[in-house]
Design a protein around this motif. Structure first.
Motif, PDB file in Angstrom:
ATOM      1  N   PHE A  14      26.276 -62.275  29.251  1.00 42.14           N
ATOM      2  CA  PHE A  14      27.215 -61.241  28.813  1.00 42.14           C
ATOM      3  C   PHE A  14      27.511 -61.352  27.313  1.00 42.14           C
ATOM      4  N   PRO A  15      27.860 -62.530  26.778  1.00 45.57           N
ATOM      5  CA  PRO A  15      28.083 -62.611  25.327  1.00 45.57           C
ATOM      6  C   PRO A  15      26.822 -62.355  24.503  1.00 45.57           C
ATOM      7  N   ILE A  75      26.374 -58.634  24.270  1.00 46.63           N
ATOM      8  CA  ILE A  75      27.327 -58.043  23.325  1.00 46.63           C
ATOM      9  C   ILE A  75      26.814 -58.211  21.892  1.00 46.63           C
ATOM     10  N   PHE A 133      23.728 -55.847  21.369  1.00 45.13           N
ATOM     11  CA  PHE A 133      24.152 -54.456  21.190  1.00 45.13           C
ATOM     12  C   PHE A 133      24.849 -54.259  19.847  1.00 45.13           C
ATOM     13  N   GLY A 134      25.622 -55.256  19.416  1.00 44.90           N
ATOM     14  CA  GLY A 134      26.277 -55.172  18.109  1.00 44.90           C
ATOM     15  C   GLY A 134      25.274 -55.146  16.980  1.00 44.90           C
ATOM     16  N   VAL A 179      32.782 -50.848  19.244  1.00 46.34           N
ATOM     17  CA  VAL A 179      32.987 -52.112  19.960  1.00 46.34           C
ATOM     18  C   VAL A 179      33.078 -51.865  21.460  1.00 46.34           C
ATOM     19  N   ASN A 187      29.637 -51.236  22.785  1.00 45.06           N
ATOM     20  CA  ASN A 187      28.869 -52.489  22.877  1.00 45.06           C
ATOM     21  C   ASN A 187      29.276 -53.304  24.095  1.00 45.06           C
ATOM     22  N   VAL A 188      30.571 -53.471  24.296  1.00 38.43           N
ATOM     23  CA  VAL A 188      31.055 -54.266  25.430  1.00 38.43           C
ATOM     24  C   VAL A 188      30.752 -53.565  26.754  1.00 38.43           C
ATOM     25  N   ALA A 234      27.040 -53.938  27.556  1.00 37.16           N
ATOM     26  CA  ALA A 234      26.758 -55.313  27.982  1.00 37.16           C
ATOM     27  C   ALA A 234      27.274 -55.553  29.397  1.00 37.16           C
ATOM     28  N   TYR A 235      28.429 -54.974  29.733  1.00 35.68           N
ATOM     29  CA  TYR A 235      28.975 -55.133  31.088  1.00 35.68           C
ATOM     30  C   TYR A 235      28.068 -54.466  32.127  1.00 35.68           C
ATOM     31  N   SER A 264      24.854 -56.692  32.590  1.00 33.85           N
ATOM     32  CA  SER A 264      24.997 -58.086  33.014  1.00 33.85           C
ATOM     33  C   SER A 264      25.087 -58.167  34.541  1.00 33.85           C
TER      34      SER A 264
END
Length: 76
Positions: A12-13, A16, A19-20, A36, A39-40, A43-44, A47
């Protein structure tokens, strides 16, 4: 599969950050609250998700991915 089990907590990190980098470096967007959140959120969605299921044999943890149709069981 053994190598994947070691990476899963950090996936997950890592997503992020990836994507950033894509959003800010390649596409050239400025960092705002909306970028942001995108991006989050991306990623969610990508994941793996974990779910605990109680069966006759005992309690199992299931891992599901967005585009992965099989459910990977891991006994607790």
């Amino acid at each position: 599969m053994k190598n994947l089990k070691q990476i899963i907590p950090f996936l997950f990190p890592i997503l992020i950050i990836v994507f950033g980098l894509i959003t800010y470096k390649i596409l050239g967007y400025e960092p705002t609250i909306y970028t942001v959140l995108i991006n989050v959120g991306g990623a969610y969605l990508l994941s793996p998700k974990f779910k605990t299921v109680e069966k006759q044999n005992g309690v199992e943890e299931q891992m599901k991915w967005l585009f992965f149709k099989k459910v990977i069981n891991k006994k607790i």
